[in-house]
Design an enzyme around this catalytic site. Structure first.
Site, PDB file in Angstrom:
ATOM      1  N   GLU A  82     -32.365 -53.232  -5.693  1.00 53.57           N
ATOM      2  CA  GLU A  82     -31.004 -53.674  -5.411  1.00 53.57           C
ATOM      3  C   GLU A  82     -30.656 -53.256  -3.991  1.00 53.57           C
ATOM      4  O   GLU A  82     -30.906 -52.118  -3.603  1.00 53.57           O
ATOM      5  CB  GLU A  82     -30.032 -53.025  -6.406  1.00 53.57           C
ATOM      6  CG  GLU A  82     -30.354 -53.346  -7.856  1.00 53.57           C
ATOM      7  CD  GLU A  82     -29.681 -52.381  -8.823  1.00 53.57           C
ATOM      8  OE1 GLU A  82     -29.339 -51.259  -8.382  1.00 53.57           O
ATOM      9  OE2 GLU A  82     -29.510 -52.736  -9.998  1.00 53.57           O
ATOM     10  N   TYR A 201     -24.385 -40.323  -4.297  1.00 54.01           N
ATOM     11  CA  TYR A 201     -24.155 -41.721  -4.653  1.00 54.01           C
ATOM     12  C   TYR A 201     -22.670 -42.060  -4.594  1.00 54.01           C
ATOM     13  O   TYR A 201     -22.280 -43.129  -4.101  1.00 54.01           O
ATOM     14  CB  TYR A 201     -24.709 -42.005  -6.052  1.00 54.01           C
ATOM     15  CG  TYR A 201     -26.112 -42.565  -6.060  1.00 54.01           C
ATOM     16  CD1 TYR A 201     -26.338 -43.914  -6.297  1.00 54.01           C
ATOM     17  CD2 TYR A 201     -27.219 -41.753  -5.834  1.00 54.01           C
ATOM     18  CE1 TYR A 201     -27.624 -44.434  -6.312  1.00 54.01           C
ATOM     19  CE2 TYR A 201     -28.499 -42.266  -5.844  1.00 54.01           C
ATOM     20  CZ  TYR A 201     -28.707 -43.606  -6.083  1.00 54.01           C
ATOM     21  OH  TYR A 201     -29.977 -44.138  -6.087  1.00 54.01           O
TER      22      TYR A 201
END
Length: 597
Positions: A82, A201
């Site tokens: 991704e 993240y």
């Protein structure tokens, strides 16, 4: 090496570094990290291609970014990649790698146009009850305790999160939220994963929080990652005279350390069953891919379960290499591989590739994702998570643009299936996924897309072909750790060697991404070659008040502040704050974010 932002540095071409013509390079591993190091040596280091040697144990470049067809067993895709629009190093590289499909354009051009014409988004993020929409409806469903805990995690210094698990930081109520369902299945986190990595993240992708529920933040390649990314890059390097030497199983890099000056002096390898060495001088640069998330992958096919009998904690060629290097350190400066590879039960998951051309199965797919995969466009838009399998295999599946392989029959569809839990029985198949043949894995998937139970076994056997892959260390980089457990890209005092890939340490960026691998390659070359051009900094959305306010708005399911469940004391404080910012730019920002009406 220094970081930069903006177009001034992005568009500049560096001068030829001093001593470039004297340099030779040996790059261990041909994953994206190794290939990107070779690219930056050629383009910006301006080292002659014939002096750059890629050493690869396998007979194919690409590392974990593979994708292949076994003529006897079928297609294998261990995983997918991704990407987002702020993979700054990745796009810096691919803007100069020619497409191998469209003459006169770059891989970036091709990718950019594709994702503009066919933007990615999901129409069904999760299913339940054999193919029915689970109606997560783009909501995060965060309760107050979970939202506050995430905010605190966002602001906690990394040093305070070393060796801590997510479960030590977040409340029990968090595990029942849609946020965790999206997060866990998209990024493959577990409750025992590193709190430090989760913080990274959160900080790295806060600008994409609105795209988390429907994957609109993501972009994908046209074909599998090998054909879309690796093959063009290999062809670029070969056109510049770079050589790839296959069958080279590197066992050690001997490093001499004299008063803190560290010099790689020899590479030890095996090829064709014989041990060999490459002696090095200071002008010979060595780039080491230490560790590999797909090391010791075990494959199965339609009629065979993967053979796990040889898996042992800490065992694997990439780990052996890293351990041999780490053993030479005086103060742990080459990292601690045991931290990542000593518990494969905590770091494994399993994937499968289902191939079918059956119309009835394809209609079942269409009923869930609302798109026909044979149209060559975005289909699922990312994974569809089976919500009622969370206590079993925890299954998700996806269909990327078809065909996924140029050699794929145009009438067939490839479905990628993966499960986070491999040691529990399935909802339909009463076996652990790791013990299943491809046909049995397919049965579980068919059950969850709504195929009648009296048809499942026949369809899995006669209408599909399924290959599988068990990966013991696929989540190894998410193990709780200290910063020092990963070596710096270029350790302090290193003269002619660097570390690359997912187990090298560079600040702020997130592992398990193509960007991280490429960034380490770029930083390694720029440091050792003293390239006078900035490495693009990690996108700074965590420092942008607009993005932070917008993220907060979406995190509370698009509610303005006055609709949040606040105590009386909090409401009084809020009223004073709103009065204070009235007529200021902050009020404008709050209104633009949606937090103020």
């Amino acid at each position: 090496m220094y970081y930069s932002a903006g177009t001034y540095e992005a568009f500049a071409r560096p001068e030829k570094p001093e001593g470039a013509d004297r340099k030779s390079a040996y790059i261990i591993g041909t994953g994206l990290a190794g290939l990107s190091a070779a690219f930056y040596l050629v383009r910006d280091g301006q080292v002659k291609g014939e002096r750059i040697h890629l050493l690869e144990k396998l007979d194919l470049a690409g590392g974990s970014c593979d994708g292949r067809k076994d003529v006897r067993k079928g297609f294998y895709m261990r995983g997918g990649r991704e990407m987002d629009n702020h993979f700054e190093c990745m796009w810096d590289m691919f803007r100069d790698v020619p497409s191998i499909e469209t003459p006169g354009v770059s891989v970036l051009d091709e990718y950019y146009w594709l994702n503009k014409h066919d933007p990615n988004y999901s129409l069904c993020r999760a299913s339940e009850k054999c193919g029915q929409d689970a109606h997560t409806d783009k909501k995060f469903t965060l309760d107050k305790d979970s939202a506050l805990a995430l905010s605190k995690l966002f602001m906690t210094p990394e040093k305070d999160l070393e060796d801590k698990k997510i479960s030590e930081i977040l409340p029990d109520s968090f595990w029942d939220t849609n946020f965790w369902l999206y997060w866990q299945t998209m990024f493959a986190f577990q409750r025992w994963s590193s709190a430090l990595e989760m913080k990274r993240y959160l900080c790295r992708y806060c600008h994409h929080i609105d795209g988390l529920p429907d994957f609109s933040a993501l972009r994908f390649t046209k074909y599998n990652q090998y054909e879309s990314m690796i093959l063009p890059l290999v062809k670029y390097l070969e056109s510049h005279g770079v050589s790839v030497e296959y069958g080279m199983d590197v066992k050690n890099v001997v490093i001499k350390d004299e008063n803190g000056k560290k010099i790689a002096t020899q590479i030890v390898y095996e090829k064709d069953g014989k041990t060999g060495t490459i002696d090095l001088i200071e002008d010979d640069l060595v780039f080491i891919t230490n560790g590999c998330c797909t090391d010791t992958s075990c494959y199965g096919d339609q009629n065979t379960a993967p053979d796990l009998s040889q898996i042992k904690n800490g065992a694997g060629e990439s780990w052996d290499l890293w351990k041999n290097i780490a053993a030479q350190a005086k103060n742990g400066e080459y990292g601690n591989p045991d931290k990542f590879c000593d518990d494969f039960e905590a770091t494994n998951w399993m994937s499968a590739t289902v191939e079918t051309s059956d119309e009835e199965i394809i209609q079942k797919i269409i009923s869930i994702c609302k798109r026909d995969p044979r149209e060559g466009k975005v289909t699922t838009g990312g994974i569809v998570t089976v919500k009622d399998s969370t206590d079993n295999w925890y299954l998700s599946w996806t269909i990327n643009r078809q065909p996924q392989f140029k050699a794929q029959d145009k009438n067939t569809v490839l479905i990628w299936v993966y499960a986070l839990t491999t040691n529990k029985e399935g909802n339909y198949v009463k076996k652990a996924m790791r013990d299943c043949t491809g046909e049995e894995v397919c049965r579980e998937w068919l059950y969850h897309i709504g195929v009648s139970t009296d048809q499942i076994d026949d369809w899995a056997k006669n209408r599909c072909n399924t290959t599988t892959c068990f990966m013991p260390y696929i989540n190894a980089f998410f193990q709780p750790r200290k910063e020092s457990d990963r070596p710096l890209v270029v350790p302090e005092g290193a003269v002619n060697f660097a570390f690359l890939g997912q187990f090298a340490e560079t600040p702020r960026d997130t592992i398990f991404t193509t960007e991280y691998s490429i960034r380490t390659g770029m930083e390694a070359v720029y440091t050792l070659m003293n390239v006078d051009r900035g490495v693009p900094e990690v996108w700074g959305s965590k420092y942008d008040v607009r993005e932070l306010l917008r993220a907060a708005y979406y995190a509370v399911d698009k509610k303005p502040i006055d609709e949040l469940p606040l105590s009386l004391k909090e409401k009084v404080i809020l009223k004073k704050v709103i009065k204070t910012v009235e007529g200021t730019d902050l009020e404008i920002l709050l209104k633009e974010s949606g937090l103020l009406r």
